[in-house]
Design an enzyme around this catalytic site. Structure first.
Site, PDB file in Angstrom:
ATOM      1  N   GLY A 104       1.777  -0.125   0.607  1.00  0.00           N
ATOM      2  CA  GLY A 104       2.020  -0.849  -0.641  1.00  0.00           C
ATOM      3  C   GLY A 104       0.748  -1.335  -1.312  1.00  0.00           C
ATOM      4  N   LEU A 105      -0.406  -0.750  -0.944  1.00  0.00           N
ATOM      5  CA  LEU A 105      -1.670  -1.205  -1.540  1.00  0.00           C
ATOM      6  C   LEU A 105      -2.189  -0.242  -2.611  1.00  0.00           C
ATOM      7  CD1 LEU A 105      -3.482  -2.587   1.665  1.00  0.00           C
ATOM      8  CD2 LEU A 105      -2.188  -3.855  -0.051  1.00  0.00           C
ATOM      9  N   GLY A 106      -1.369   0.703  -3.004  1.00  0.00           N
ATOM     10  CA  GLY A 106      -1.732   1.573  -4.135  1.00  0.00           C
ATOM     11  C   GLY A 106      -2.675   2.705  -3.785  1.00  0.00           C
ATOM     12  N   SER A 107      -2.664   3.116  -2.525  1.00  0.00           N
ATOM     13  CA  SER A 107      -3.636   4.113  -2.068  1.00  0.00           C
ATOM     14  C   SER A 107      -3.578   5.434  -2.848  1.00  0.00           C
ATOM     15  CB  SER A 107      -3.405   4.320  -0.573  1.00  0.00           C
ATOM     16  OG  SER A 107      -3.797   5.547  -0.163  1.00  0.00           O
ATOM     17  N   SER A 108      -2.385   5.925  -3.170  1.00  0.00           N
ATOM     18  CA  SER A 108      -2.333   7.250  -3.808  1.00  0.00           C
ATOM     19  C   SER A 108      -2.867   7.188  -5.245  1.00  0.00           C
ATOM     20  CB  SER A 108      -0.927   7.860  -3.740  1.00  0.00           C
ATOM     21  OG  SER A 108      -0.089   7.256  -4.673  1.00  0.00           O
ATOM     22  N   ALA A 109      -2.528   6.146  -5.987  1.00  0.00           N
ATOM     23  CA  ALA A 109      -3.065   6.025  -7.351  1.00  0.00           C
ATOM     24  C   ALA A 109      -4.566   5.782  -7.311  1.00  0.00           C
ATOM     25  CB  ALA A 109      -2.379   4.876  -8.096  1.00  0.00           C
ATOM     26  N   ALA A 110      -5.011   4.998  -6.321  1.00  0.00           N
ATOM     27  CA  ALA A 110      -6.445   4.716  -6.210  1.00  0.00           C
ATOM     28  C   ALA A 110      -7.209   6.010  -5.910  1.00  0.00           C
ATOM     29  CB  ALA A 110      -6.694   3.669  -5.122  1.00  0.00           C
ATOM     30  N   ASP A 151       0.491   0.911 -10.677  1.00  0.00           N
ATOM     31  CA  ASP A 151      -0.572   1.212  -9.708  1.00  0.00           C
ATOM     32  C   ASP A 151      -1.770   1.854 -10.399  1.00  0.00           C
ATOM     33  OD1 ASP A 151       1.168   0.282  -7.846  1.00  0.00           O
ATOM     34  OD2 ASP A 151       1.020   2.005  -6.510  1.00  0.00           O
TER      35      ASP A 151
HETATM   36  O1  PMV Z   1       5.436  -0.578  -2.463  1.00  0.00           O
HETATM   37  P1  PMV Z   1       4.752  -0.499  -3.784  1.00  0.00           P
HETATM   38  O2  PMV Z   1       3.397  -1.148  -3.817  1.00  0.00           O
HETATM   39  O3  PMV Z   1       4.744   0.884  -4.355  1.00  0.00           O
HETATM   40  O4  PMV Z   1       5.574  -1.420  -4.780  1.00  0.00           O
HETATM   41  C1  PMV Z   1       6.926  -1.203  -5.044  1.00  0.00           C
HETATM   42  C2  PMV Z   1       7.377  -2.185  -6.075  1.00  0.00           C
HETATM   43  C3  PMV Z   1       8.867  -2.141  -6.354  1.00  0.00           C
HETATM   44  O5  PMV Z   1       9.091  -3.115  -7.357  1.00  0.00           O
HETATM   45  C4  PMV Z   1       9.672  -2.505  -5.132  1.00  0.00           C
HETATM   46  C5  PMV Z   1       9.320  -0.775  -6.853  1.00  0.00           C
HETATM   47  C6  PMV Z   1       8.809  -0.387  -8.226  1.00  0.00           C
HETATM   48  O6  PMV Z   1       8.957   0.799  -8.581  1.00  0.00           O
HETATM   49  O7  PMV Z   1       8.304  -1.229  -8.981  1.00  0.00           O
END
Ligand code: PMV
Length: 318
Positions: A104-110, A151
């Site tokens: 959930g830290l945005g690795s693929s977009a980064a 992201d």
């Molecule tokens: O897990 P991440 O960092 O890709 O975040 C998901 C965020 C959600 O609100 C749960 C889903 C979304 O598409 O915004």
């Protein structure tokens, strides 16, 4: 034009407030994590039969043999090469990340954003922020289908970002607080947790709608807290959001324990960040010393890794 070695850099992102409710049109606030960098290097391929190599995420080999999860990085190279007018140009790619993938830290977009910047740099090509965003989104579409764009924007932002219904605004506001990120070490599936909330929304509409609306109000209210540098209120909002997300069933025992450990150690607030079901927890701290204590406490409570980010002050426009 003959390319030279090129480099590009982006950073990790966290969602400060508003995950899940953002899917239903409510606002969210995300932050770039400047202490966690993603770097890409591209190098022109010399020699007729060499197709170029890809090195990253502990893998290295010829580009044609790259595993499926590199598809968005390869797409990033492709769209950037088209943009600079050399679609057949061969470049080897190396990515190096200071943060893990799939947390959930945005690795693929980064990674996609860093590769695109590296290709532009290799050709001394200029692109506007919007052009780079569009290229990154094209690469991200390979990895995520329909990425919101949050992201792609936040992994190269300089200040907190406000996102709502497909519209992203760089807030240009400082955050005068330390952030500690703790990795539960568990891979959270955003697709699964989003699906879970969707089924709640369909089956228990009224309660779920109330929770999502509350999460949205909290995120919107946080803009004022950022504006007035009221980090105590921001912390309270984070902890309240975590409770609501837990009630929605997207937290886990491990994530809850990390949040409790952070609060016991003096955090101003703590919550899961991103999709949940695993992944990372974030905690807000007044000072470096507090952040260190919180980081130690979260490691004792089972965090596999922690990172501390200094206040976002210098980079932002006053
Ligand atoms: O897990 P991440 O960092 O890709 O975040 C998901 C965020 C959600 O609100 C749960 C889903 C979304 O598409 O915004």
């Amino acid at each position: 034009m003959i390319p030279h070695v090129g480099t590009g850099q982006t950073v990790a992102k966290i969602i400060l407030l508003g995950e899940h409710s953002v899917v239903y049109g409510y606002p969210a606030i995300a932050l770039p994590m400047h202490s966690l960098k993603m770097t890409a290097r591209v190098e022109p391929v010399r020699g007729g039969h060499n197709e170029g190599t890809l090195t990253g995420l502990g893998w290295s080999g010829p580009i044609s043999k790259a595993p499926a999860h590199f598809a968005s990085i390869l797409r990033a190279r492709e769209v950037a090469a088209e943009f600079v007018g050399d679609p057949d140009g061969l470049l080897s790619i190396t990515t190096e990340s200071e943060f893990p993938a799939q947390r959930g830290l945005g690795s693929s977009a980064a990674a996609a954003g860093a590769v695109i910047r590296a290709v532009l740099n290799a050709y001394d090509a200029k692109a506007t922020a919007h052009e780079i965003f569009t290229l990154t989104q094209e690469a991200e579409t390979i990895a995520h289908g329909q990425p919101s764009g949050l992201d792609a924007v936040t992994t190269s932002a300089t200040s907190p970002v406000h996102f709502q219904a497909g519209r992203t605004t760089d807030l240009g506001l400082p955050l005068d607080a330390w952030i500690v990120i703790a990795d539960s070490g568990i891979h959270g599936s955003t697709r699964e947790t989003v699906g879970h909330v969707r089924s709640l929304y369909e089956n228990s509409f009224r309660e779920t709608q109330e929770s999502l609306s509350r999460l949205g109000k909290i995120a919107e209210g946080a803009v004022d807290n950022l504006r007035s540098s009221d980090i105590s209120q921001l912390g309270i909002k984070m902890t309240e959001s975590h409770g609501i997300l837990a009630d929605l069933g997207v937290s886990t025992v491990q994530l809850d324990e990390l949040v409790y450990a952070a609060l016991d150690a003096g955090a101003l607030g703590g919550k899961l960040t991103g999709g949940g079901g695993g992944g990372c927890v974030i905690a807000l701290a007044h000072s470096y010393e507090d952040a260190q204590r919180i980081s130690d406490a979260m490691r004792e409570a089972g965090a596999r890794a922690t990172w501390t980010q200094a206040p976002l002050l210098n980079e932002v426009v006053a």
